[in-house]
Design a protein around this motif. Structure first.
Motif, mmCIF file in Angstrom:
data_model
loop_
_atom_site.group_PDB
_atom_site.id
_atom_site.type_symbol
_atom_site.label_atom_id
_atom_site.label_comp_id
_atom_site.label_asym_id
_atom_site.label_seq_id
_atom_site.Cartn_x
_atom_site.Cartn_y
_atom_site.Cartn_z
ATOM 1 N N VAL A 443 0.901 -1.303 -0.179
ATOM 2 C CA VAL A 443 -0.182 0.028 0.006
ATOM 3 C C VAL A 443 0.965 1.262 0.083
ATOM 4 N N ASP A 444 1.967 1.296 0.744
ATOM 5 C CA ASP A 444 2.666 2.445 0.979
ATOM 6 C C ASP A 444 3.435 2.852 -0.134
ATOM 7 N N TYR A 445 4.142 1.525 -1.041
ATOM 8 C CA TYR A 445 4.979 1.987 -2.001
ATOM 9 C C TYR A 445 3.893 1.775 -3.540
ATOM 10 N N LEU A 446 3.099 1.117 -3.772
ATOM 11 C CA LEU A 446 2.567 1.200 -4.696
ATOM 12 C C LEU A 446 1.344 2.155 -4.887
ATOM 13 N N CYS A 447 0.586 1.988 -3.720
ATOM 14 C CA CYS A 447 -0.692 3.141 -3.745
ATOM 15 C C CYS A 447 -0.416 4.490 -3.394
ATOM 16 N N ASN A 482 -6.850 2.963 -13.457
ATOM 17 C CA ASN A 482 -7.914 2.074 -13.569
ATOM 18 C C ASN A 482 -7.292 0.753 -13.523
ATOM 19 N N THR A 483 -6.328 0.339 -14.726
ATOM 20 C CA THR A 483 -5.726 -0.884 -14.843
ATOM 21 C C THR A 483 -4.951 -1.178 -13.726
ATOM 22 N N ILE A 484 -3.981 -0.139 -12.976
ATOM 23 C CA ILE A 484 -3.377 -0.533 -12.021
ATOM 24 C C ILE A 484 -4.257 -1.002 -10.600
ATOM 25 N N PHE A 485 -5.416 -0.628 -10.520
ATOM 26 C CA PHE A 485 -6.520 -1.051 -9.517
ATOM 27 C C PHE A 485 -6.949 -2.285 -9.742
ATOM 28 N N HIS A 486 -7.036 -2.704 -10.969
ATOM 29 C CA HIS A 486 -7.372 -4.330 -11.341
ATOM 30 C C HIS A 486 -6.276 -5.056 -10.708
ATOM 31 N N LEU A 487 -5.186 -4.777 -11.173
ATOM 32 C CA LEU A 487 -3.789 -5.616 -10.885
ATOM 33 C C LEU A 487 -3.733 -5.492 -9.278
ATOM 34 N N PHE A 488 -3.849 -4.604 -8.783
ATOM 35 C CA PHE A 488 -3.738 -4.618 -7.308
ATOM 36 C C PHE A 488 -4.973 -5.385 -6.563
ATOM 37 N N ASP A 489 -6.023 -5.302 -7.006
ATOM 38 C CA ASP A 489 -7.281 -6.164 -6.389
ATOM 39 C C ASP A 489 -7.078 -7.672 -6.900
ATOM 40 N N LYS A 490 -6.674 -7.896 -7.669
ATOM 41 C CA LYS A 490 -6.337 -9.430 -8.355
ATOM 42 C C LYS A 490 -5.339 -10.060 -7.265
ATOM 43 N N GLN A 491 -4.034 -9.299 -7.064
ATOM 44 C CA GLN A 491 -3.189 -9.717 -6.184
ATOM 45 C C GLN A 491 -3.695 -9.808 -4.761
ATOM 46 N N PHE A 492 -4.460 -9.047 -4.516
ATOM 47 C CA PHE A 492 -5.278 -9.012 -3.052
ATOM 48 C C PHE A 492 -6.122 -10.349 -2.774
ATOM 49 N N ASN A 493 -6.679 -10.523 -4.036
ATOM 50 C CA ASN A 493 -7.714 -11.690 -3.856
ATOM 51 C C ASN A 493 -6.869 -13.200 -3.776
ATOM 52 N N ASP A 494 -5.653 -13.141 -4.879
ATOM 53 C CA ASP A 494 -5.322 -14.148 -5.250
ATOM 54 C C ASP A 494 -4.050 -14.550 -4.194
ATOM 55 N N LYS A 512 -8.380 -1.433 5.443
ATOM 56 C CA LYS A 512 -7.359 -0.673 4.783
ATOM 57 C C LYS A 512 -7.462 -0.441 3.179
ATOM 58 N N LYS A 513 -7.881 -1.684 2.564
ATOM 59 C CA LYS A 513 -8.057 -1.532 1.244
ATOM 60 C C LYS A 513 -8.953 -0.458 0.960
ATOM 61 N N LYS A 514 -10.268 -0.638 1.443
ATOM 62 C CA LYS A 514 -11.486 0.003 0.911
ATOM 63 C C LYS A 514 -10.825 1.709 1.473
ATOM 64 N N GLU A 515 -10.088 1.886 2.514
ATOM 65 C CA GLU A 515 -9.692 3.243 2.817
ATOM 66 C C GLU A 515 -8.869 3.814 1.686
ATOM 67 N N VAL A 516 -7.844 2.917 1.225
ATOM 68 C CA VAL A 516 -6.934 3.406 0.285
ATOM 69 C C VAL A 516 -7.671 3.737 -0.936
ATOM 70 N N ILE A 517 -8.566 2.800 -1.630
ATOM 71 C CA ILE A 517 -9.338 3.162 -2.716
ATOM 72 C C ILE A 517 -10.172 4.227 -2.467
ATOM 73 N N GLU A 518 -10.813 4.412 -1.593
ATOM 74 C CA GLU A 518 -11.748 5.884 -1.265
ATOM 75 C C GLU A 518 -10.997 6.881 -1.625
ATOM 76 N N GLN A 519 -9.873 6.950 -0.912
ATOM 77 C CA GLN A 519 -9.047 7.900 -0.986
ATOM 78 C C GLN A 519 -8.396 8.487 -2.414
ATOM 79 N N MET A 520 -8.171 7.412 -3.319
ATOM 80 C CA MET A 520 -7.978 7.670 -4.620
ATOM 81 C C MET A 520 -9.130 7.844 -5.231
#
Length: 700
Positions: A443-447, A482-494, A512-520
């Motif tokens: 989250v720190d480095y990517l998001c 948007n593309t990066i969010f999909h990759l981030f979400d895929k790694q979170f789930n997988d 934490k995931k919800k908080e980061v995505i909402e801020q963005m």
């Protein structure tokens, strides 16, 4: 045989009788002769029936007689069987009685023989003991190498007896027996070693059975284990060599030792505590202080291969709880490395992520800005989000989004490896906590450091709404984010979810995931809103510079040759281009949401723009043509609301050209009847003939 057919039988009989055939044959049909033949044949059949009936009765009588005879024989056999069974029971009782007597006699004999054997054994041991007491071993059993097995049995028993004797009176003889005991023990171990080298399984089994009662049995096992490993490690893969060695020894150890599971367990323990532990230490200590990446890879690889080896070794009989036994051996090897594994993992991930980002920004010749937090900066941000006012000069990024899919893939790949190592190397109770700490670094480095920074730069680069020929790159930022969010979400789930799904850390991760995505999303929404304002500002600039007042009130009403105005053409071209950009930058419902907002603002701009002019009859027609073109442009939005707005606007423009007497009828039409009367009146006031034709009376 075929079943009897009476009709066919009579037909044959009639055919054989002269004059009896159906066609008469050579002779004429003679019914009397045929009747006579039938009567004779009936008599013959009656005689035949009587003979057969007598024969049947005779056979039935014979059958009844034989049945009675057979029943009599069966009764006789049953009586004989009962007698035989009774004799068998008597014989069985007699055998049991004799067996009881024999057992009793055997017990009596054993009770007499056992003390006798003990006395003989004691006398024999006393004889051998006297030889040690005299200091001269005369018996052949002590001097003949072929009788070493008998000598070992005797000396082992004498050694036990000597332990019970007082030291002061028998010190000398105890020392001699002990010396002979150790000498024989040494000889047996040497014999076992030689037999092992020769591959003589039978001799090894024999010597091992003798040594089982000696103190040196453990030493014999150690020698066996040591010799088993000689020449076993000749490949580059120590784990494969160990598996093959254990398979080979497992086949042999059951033929040599009485407790093979103990020997196998000791062999495996020896291999783990020596060969494998030294190999792991040499491999890891080399990279532990110099190369964190290689150290983590080696640690993961060695631990994985070690656990795989342990899985293969569970096929062997190692005692009661072999899983616990093998787990303890692995833990002893890796405990010093695993206790601070997650600290090493986090430090490496930090340095690696920092380097990936740093190299990217250096390749772009970009000095990363320090985005201030707190105080005036926070106040500016809140004002900007609520008012869309450009506070401070915009940044020129020259079309650079500062988002890189390659950087994202590298960061996600490093994190994926970290999750895999965390899953393998963490203690089960610590796994969710360790996985969560890795997720926080992602989250720190990517998001934050990459995506959020790019959004901040993108927001700062959005020009003010009144800028001319502004380049709107924020939509490119949206597309890549948007593309990066999909990759981030895929790694979170997988990769993260399987590690924390059954722990309390799941709630923290999701929050934490919800908080980061909402801020963005807030920043994305702000950027999109300001970008739409810039688009509308650019349309307004085109209209202001290209639209002339004479367009809708030409000097020569009869010489208007254009289908729509130049300003309309340029605005529609610009809008079509922006619609295409929105479609390429968004996905799903976001496309409709953004296009709806853009379409509403587009309609509002055109609506307000048209109210700035006065329209002649021909000018009104041209305005209708412009709005028709705007409506064709609005169809590209594929949003029903936007198309409906322009349909209504087109209907309003009809008020600019309709005959005065028809105004009331047009205003009552389907598209205008629900609109505010003041709005309709306002459009009618734009007509050049409003005062001269006294059109206001239609709205009084």
């Amino acid at each position: 045989f075929d079943p009897f057919d009476a009709d066919e039988y009579i037909e044959r009989l009639a055919w054989r009788t002269p004059g009896g055939g159906s066609k008469g044959g050579a002779e004429a049909f003679d019914p009397k002769r045929l009747l006579e033949e039938f009567k004779n044949h009936i008599e013959e059949l009656k005689l035949l029936d009587e003979r057969i009936q007598r024969r049947v009765e005779k056979l039935e009588q014979q059958c009844q007689k034989e049945a009675k005879e057979f029943a009599r024989k069966v009764q006789d056999l049953q009586k004989s069987n009962q007698v035989a069974f009774q004799h068998f029971q008597e014989l069985d009782d007699h055998i049991s009685y004799v067996a009881t007597k024999v057992c009793h006699l055997g017990d009596q004999l054993e009770g007499v023989n056992t003390p006798r054997q003990r006395a003989v054994e004691a006398q024999r041991l006393m004889t051998y003991f006297n030889e040690f007491l005299d200091g001269e071993l005369r018996s052949d059993v002590f001097n003949n190498p072929d009788k070493i097995k008998e000598a070992a049995d005797i000396i082992q028993k004498l050694h036990l007896i000597a332990q019970e004797l007082p030291f002061d009176r028998f010190a000398d003889v105890k020392a001699k027996i002990a010396s002979k005991y150790h000498d024989l023990e040494r000889q047996l171990i040497q014999e076992f070693t030689a037999a092992q080298r020769r591959g003589e399984i039978a001799r090894m089994r024999e010597v091992a059975a003798v040594l089982l009662h000696f103190k040196g049995y453990a030493h014999c096992v150690d020698v066996y284990i040591k010799q088993c490993q000689e020449g076993a490690y000749f490949r580059d893969d120590i784990f494969e060599d160990t598996a093959l060695l254990c398979q080979r020894v497992n086949k042999q150890v059951g033929e040599v030792f009485s407790s093979p599971e103990t020997i196998m367990a000791k062999l495996i323990q020896n291999i783990f505590e020596n060969k494998l532990q030294n190999f792991v230490r040499d491999k890891l200590e080399e990279s532990r202080k110099t190369d964190a990446e290689q150290y983590l890879k080696d640690l993961y690889d060695l631990y994985t291969r070690m656990t795989a080896l342990a899985g293969k070794l569970t096929e062997f009989n190692l005692g009661t709880d072999k899983q616990t036994f093998l787990s303890k051996l692995i833990k002893n090897i890796f405990s010093s490395y695993l206790e601070n594994y997650i600290d090493t993992e986090r430090e490496y991930l930090k340095s690696r992520s920092t380097m990936i980002l740093q190299r990217y920004y250096e390749s772009k010749h970009h000095q990363k800005r320090t985005l201030g937090a707190g105080g005036i900066q926070d106040l500016k941000e809140r004002i900007r989000q609520r008012t869309n006012l450009p506070l401070g000069p915009s940044i020129d990024t020259h079309g650079e989004t500062f988002l890189s899919q390659e950087v994202v893939v590298n960061l996600l790949q490093e994190t994926k490896h970290a999750f895999e190592r965390c899953h393998r190397l963490s203690d089960p109770p610590d796994l969710p906590k360790n996985a969560f700490s890795i997720f926080l670094l992602l989250v720190d480095y990517l998001c934050v450091d990459h995506i959020d920074y790019a959004l901040e730069i993108g927001l700062a680069a959005i020009p003010s709404p009144d800028s001319k020929n502004a380049n709107l790159y924020f939509l490119d930022v949206v597309q890549q984010a948007n593309t990066i969010f999909h990759l981030f979400d895929k790694q979170f789930n997988d990769h993260l979810m399987p590690l924390i799904s059954s722990s309390p850390k799941l709630t923290e991760c999701l929050h934490k995931k919800k908080e980061v995505i909402e801020q963005m999303e807030v920043k994305l929404d702000t950027g999109i809103d300001r970008t739409l304002n810039c688009m509308v500002g650019q349309m307004k600039h085109i209209l202001a510079t290209e639209q002339k007042k004479t367009d809708f009130k030409p000097e020569d009403e009869n010489n208007v040759m254009i289908q729509y105005t130049n300003a309309c053409a340029k605005v529609c071209a610009y809008v079509n281009k922006q619609v295409e950009r929105v479609r390429n930058s968004m996905d799903g419902k976001n496309i409709d949401t953004v296009l709806t907002e853009l379409g509403v603002r587009f309609h509002r701009l055109i609506h307000e723009h048209l109210q700035q002019f006065t329209y002649s009859s021909m000018g009104g027609m041209l305005a209708i043509c412009d709005v028709a073109e705007y409506r064709r442009c609005a169809k590209e939005f594929k949003v029903p609301l936007v198309l409906q707005l322009f349909d209504t606007l087109h209907a309003l423009c009809n008020l600019l050209v309709v005959a005065p007497d028809n105004l009331k009828q047009v205003c009552s039409g389907d598209q205008l009847t629900n609109l505010d009367r003041n709005l309709l009146h306002g459009f009618v006031q734009l007509r050049a003939d409003y005062r001269s034709a006294r059109l206001g009376r239609h709205f009084s």
